[in-house]
Design a protein around this motif. Structure first.
Motif, PDB file in Angstrom:
ATOM      1  N   SER A  48       6.985   9.656  -8.679  1.00 59.16           N
ATOM      2  CA  SER A  48       7.146  10.315  -7.375  1.00 59.16           C
ATOM      3  C   SER A  48       5.948  10.100  -6.454  1.00 59.16           C
ATOM      4  CB  SER A  48       7.369  11.815  -7.581  1.00 59.16           C
ATOM      5  OG  SER A  48       6.274  12.413  -8.249  1.00 59.16           O
ATOM      6  N   VAL A  49       4.743  10.217  -6.990  1.00 60.71           N
ATOM      7  CA  VAL A  49       3.548  10.128  -6.141  1.00 60.71           C
ATOM      8  C   VAL A  49       3.342   8.722  -5.558  1.00 60.71           C
ATOM      9  CG1 VAL A  49       1.018  10.300  -6.134  1.00 60.71           C
ATOM     10  CG2 VAL A  49       2.393  12.111  -7.173  1.00 60.71           C
ATOM     11  N   PRO A  50       3.378   7.639  -6.376  1.00 60.52           N
ATOM     12  CA  PRO A  50       3.210   6.311  -5.782  1.00 60.52           C
ATOM     13  C   PRO A  50       4.308   5.952  -4.784  1.00 60.52           C
ATOM     14  CG  PRO A  50       2.863   6.232  -8.154  1.00 60.52           C
ATOM     15  CD  PRO A  50       3.428   7.574  -7.851  1.00 60.52           C
ATOM     16  N   LEU A  51       5.565   6.296  -5.103  1.00 61.52           N
ATOM     17  CA  LEU A  51       6.662   5.946  -4.204  1.00 61.52           C
ATOM     18  C   LEU A  51       6.548   6.674  -2.872  1.00 61.52           C
ATOM     19  CD1 LEU A  51       9.826   5.775  -6.530  1.00 61.52           C
ATOM     20  CD2 LEU A  51       8.605   3.895  -5.420  1.00 61.52           C
ATOM     21  N   CYS A  52       6.227   7.963  -2.910  1.00 62.79           N
ATOM     22  CA  CYS A  52       6.095   8.721  -1.665  1.00 62.79           C
ATOM     23  C   CYS A  52       4.850   8.293  -0.886  1.00 62.79           C
ATOM     24  CB  CYS A  52       6.056  10.210  -1.971  1.00 62.79           C
ATOM     25  SG  CYS A  52       7.641  10.872  -2.525  1.00 62.79           S
ATOM     26  N   GLY A  53       3.796   7.915  -1.605  1.00 69.90           N
ATOM     27  CA  GLY A  53       2.611   7.398  -0.936  1.00 69.90           C
ATOM     28  C   GLY A  53       2.928   6.143  -0.138  1.00 69.90           C
ATOM     29  N   LEU A  54       3.682   5.233  -0.745  1.00 70.47           N
ATOM     30  CA  LEU A  54       4.093   4.009  -0.043  1.00 70.47           C
ATOM     31  C   LEU A  54       5.019   4.328   1.120  1.00 70.47           C
ATOM     32  CD1 LEU A  54       4.740   1.606  -3.078  1.00 70.47           C
ATOM     33  CD2 LEU A  54       2.939   1.398  -1.353  1.00 70.47           C
ATOM     34  N   LEU A  55       5.892   5.322   0.936  1.00 72.54           N
ATOM     35  CA  LEU A  55       6.834   5.699   1.993  1.00 72.54           C
ATOM     36  C   LEU A  55       6.108   6.170   3.239  1.00 72.54           C
ATOM     37  CD1 LEU A  55       9.690   6.440   3.062  1.00 72.54           C
ATOM     38  CD2 LEU A  55       9.413   8.663   1.936  1.00 72.54           C
ATOM     39  N   VAL A  56       5.168   7.104   3.080  1.00 69.68           N
ATOM     40  CA  VAL A  56       4.482   7.648   4.261  1.00 69.68           C
ATOM     41  C   VAL A  56       3.566   6.593   4.889  1.00 69.68           C
ATOM     42  CG1 VAL A  56       4.609  10.012   3.421  1.00 69.68           C
ATOM     43  CG2 VAL A  56       2.605   8.661   2.877  1.00 69.68           C
ATOM     44  N   TRP A  57       2.967   5.741   4.059  1.00 66.50           N
ATOM     45  CA  TRP A  57       2.124   4.667   4.603  1.00 66.50           C
ATOM     46  C   TRP A  57       2.960   3.713   5.453  1.00 66.50           C
ATOM     47  CZ3 TRP A  57       2.043  -0.652   4.372  1.00 66.50           C
ATOM     48  CH2 TRP A  57       0.881  -1.275   4.822  1.00 66.50           C
ATOM     49  N   PHE A  58       4.099   3.298   4.933  1.00 65.17           N
ATOM     50  CA  PHE A  58       4.952   2.343   5.633  1.00 65.17           C
ATOM     51  C   PHE A  58       5.504   2.944   6.920  1.00 65.17           C
ATOM     52  CE2 PHE A  58       8.930   0.155   6.553  1.00 65.17           C
ATOM     53  CZ  PHE A  58       8.565  -1.180   6.403  1.00 65.17           C
ATOM     54  N   PHE A  86      -8.848   2.499  11.994  1.00 65.91           N
ATOM     55  CA  PHE A  86      -7.840   3.554  12.042  1.00 65.91           C
ATOM     56  C   PHE A  86      -6.874   3.428  10.868  1.00 65.91           C
ATOM     57  CE2 PHE A  86      -3.566   4.860  13.435  1.00 65.91           C
ATOM     58  CZ  PHE A  86      -3.796   6.186  13.795  1.00 65.91           C
ATOM     59  N   TYR A  87      -6.335   2.231  10.669  1.00 65.98           N
ATOM     60  CA  TYR A  87      -5.338   2.039   9.614  1.00 65.98           C
ATOM     61  C   TYR A  87      -5.965   1.997   8.222  1.00 65.98           C
ATOM     62  CZ  TYR A  87      -1.618   1.263  13.004  1.00 65.98           C
ATOM     63  OH  TYR A  87      -0.690   1.430  13.997  1.00 65.98           O
ATOM     64  N   TRP A  88      -7.173   1.460   8.108  1.00 61.50           N
ATOM     65  CA  TRP A  88      -7.817   1.408   6.790  1.00 61.50           C
ATOM     66  C   TRP A  88      -8.179   2.806   6.312  1.00 61.50           C
ATOM     67  CZ3 TRP A  88      -7.352  -1.756   3.104  1.00 61.50           C
ATOM     68  CH2 TRP A  88      -7.235  -3.130   3.321  1.00 61.50           C
ATOM     69  N   LEU A  89      -8.681   3.636   7.209  1.00 62.29           N
ATOM     70  CA  LEU A  89      -9.012   5.007   6.817  1.00 62.29           C
ATOM     71  C   LEU A  89      -7.751   5.763   6.418  1.00 62.29           C
ATOM     72  CD1 LEU A  89     -11.057   7.255   6.472  1.00 62.29           C
ATOM     73  CD2 LEU A  89     -10.854   7.744   8.915  1.00 62.29           C
ATOM     74  N   TYR A  90      -6.680   5.562   7.174  1.00 57.92           N
ATOM     75  CA  TYR A  90      -5.393   6.177   6.843  1.00 57.92           C
ATOM     76  C   TYR A  90      -4.943   5.740   5.449  1.00 57.92           C
ATOM     77  CZ  TYR A  90      -0.483   7.565   7.340  1.00 57.92           C
ATOM     78  OH  TYR A  90       0.750   8.137   7.157  1.00 57.92           O
ATOM     79  N   THR A  91      -5.068   4.461   5.161  1.00 55.41           N
ATOM     80  CA  THR A  91      -4.657   3.910   3.874  1.00 55.41           C
ATOM     81  C   THR A  91      -5.505   4.450   2.729  1.00 55.41           C
ATOM     82  OG1 THR A  91      -3.939   1.859   4.967  1.00 55.41           O
ATOM     83  CG2 THR A  91      -4.302   1.765   2.585  1.00 55.41           C
ATOM     84  N   VAL A  92      -6.831   4.500   2.938  1.00 52.11           N
ATOM     85  CA  VAL A  92      -7.740   4.975   1.886  1.00 52.11           C
ATOM     86  C   VAL A  92      -7.479   6.444   1.556  1.00 52.11           C
ATOM     87  CG1 VAL A  92     -10.161   5.505   1.390  1.00 52.11           C
ATOM     88  CG2 VAL A  92      -9.546   3.274   2.335  1.00 52.11           C
TER      89      VAL A  92
END
Length: 416
Positions: free
Chosen positions: A124-134, A326-332
């Motif tokens: 659940s955690v990796p999939l949702c992490g990718l979802l919100v990032w995308f 902006f995007y790298w900080l969001y990703t990290v």
């Protein structure tokens, strides 16, 4: 007359978004955990905080929105220009640390809500992490805002859950308008939770995100009346939801002597035999929605804050190449929050989650005082400075929270 009202309604929906979204993401995993803990551990006795907190939330959010419209700049940008880079960097570091703890809490909520349906956190955690990032990195501001507005409407699930819990409406309403006995202020847990309620309802990051969103949406002074209504409606709705979460847990967990909970998901599980499967499903679904919603907004708010403070490009309408920091900080932040939940035992994350909301409350007066200094400057705001009433409410909020924090810290000293 009809045409004028139709114009006003259309204008309201044109600017709807920043205020409503910012207020509602406040009911995130940490918020749900704090409100649930309030009801489960103290029953209805913390409901009295909702009315003054709602007034304070409206005032503070309106101040941010007004500064954004009048100056066309984000809050951290204004702080850097008016107070210098050194103070701005210190404040941003504090915000990054506090917001990181909040991001971790969102992924705790994601893991906990889906665990109720037998989905392991390693899925659940990796999939949702990718979802919100995308969703944020690959979307535009308009498309992202529409998704967030839909997510905000899902919070109505908690109102239904509160009704299904069959509370004592008389006791709940009385506790909302009546101050608790003086004895509660000798309870360290009560004070700690009360600060958490304030911190999770008027979180510091909200002010930075709201003002940046107002600026990015390009709302002008002549359209501000509708934007102010957006803030008021959002603040009222989010605290109505908070009220029902406390009521639902007070009517089920507290009444049946279950006491403090360990996770927000535990509240949903315990609610099933007491309030039925519908309340369980609504509470669980609301927790998942809130966690995913806030896991998108919190890192986004932090990225806006840091980039504005340092004078760097920011905004979801810009490409990765145009705004790399902006995007790298969001990703990290998303990756770090997700990894923390995956590699640390849940038992260590429970206190971590509640502490994050208390840290919000401790940092809040600092942000409000800086805002008050800015918004009362004639050369910056002109005729749009604060009224005396707004100053009294905002200063009063800061002083009360500082006082509660001092009482909490004093209580932590051995022998007190």
């Amino acid at each position: 007359m009809l045409r004028r009202w139709r114009t006003r309604i259309l204008l309201f929906f044109a600017v709807l978004g920043p205020g409503f979204i910012t207020a509602n993401v406040d009911n995130d995993s940490g918020g749900i955990l704090t409100y649930s803990q309030s009801g489960a551990q103290f029953g209805y006795s913390l409901l009295w905080t909702i009315l003054p907190i709602t007034i304070a939330l409206i005032v503070v959010q309106e101040m941010c929105a007004r500064m954004g419209v009048v100056t066309g700049k984000g809050l951290s940008d204004l702080i850097r220009e008016e107070f210098g880079l050194r103070l701005t960097v210190v404040l941003m570091l504090l915000l990054v640390v506090v917001n990181y703890t909040n991001v971790v809490t969102e992924f705790i909520g994601i893991a906990g809500s889906l665990h109720l349906f037998h989905v392991t956190k390693f899925i659940s955690v990796p999939l949702c992490g990718l979802l919100v990032w995308f969703m944020v990195v690959k979307g535009s501001y308009k498309s992202t805002e529409k998704i967030f507005l839909i997510a905000s409407s899902v919070y109505i699930a908690y109102i239904f859950a509160g009704v299904l819990s069959q509370p004592s409406w008389h006791d709940a309403l009385l506790a909302t308008v009546k101050l608790p006995p003086h004895s509660v202020w000798h309870d360290k847990s009560y004070i700690y939770t009360a600060i958490g309620v304030v911190g999770t309802t008027i979180a510091p990051w909200m002010q930075f995100y709201l003002q940046s969103s107002i600026v990015e949406k390009g709302i002008r002074v002549r359209d501000y009346a509708a934007s102010r209504l957006d803030v008021i409606v959002g603040s009222f709705f989010t605290d109505l939801v908070a009220w029902f979460i406390i009521v639902a847990c007070a009517a089920t967990l507290f009444v049946h002597g279950m006491g403090a909970i360990q996770m927000a998901a535990d509240a949903a599980e315990a609610m099933r035999p007491l309030a039925g499967d519908y309340a369980f499903i609504l509470f669980s679904f609301g927790l998942f929605n809130a966690s995913v919603f806030a896991a998108s907004i919190l890192p986004l708010s932090t990225s806006y804050t840091v980039c504005e403070g340092l004078g760097l490009e920011s905004g979801v309408d810009k490409s990765f190449r145009e705004a790399p920091t902006f995007y790298w900080l969001y990703t990290v932040l998303i990756a770090g929050g997700a990894l923390t939940v995956l590699f640390l035992p849940d038992a260590q994350l429970v206190n971590f989650a509640i502490l994050s909301q208390v840290l919000n409350g401790v940092l809040l007066p600092v942000v409000i005082i800086l805002m008050l200094t800015l918004i009362n400057r004639r050369d910056l705001m002109g005729e749009h400075r604060n009224s005396r009433l707004w100053n009294v409410i905002a200063w009063g909020t800061s002083i009360i929270v500082i006082g509660m924090t001092m009482v909490m810290l004093w209580g932590m000293i051995p022998g007190h």
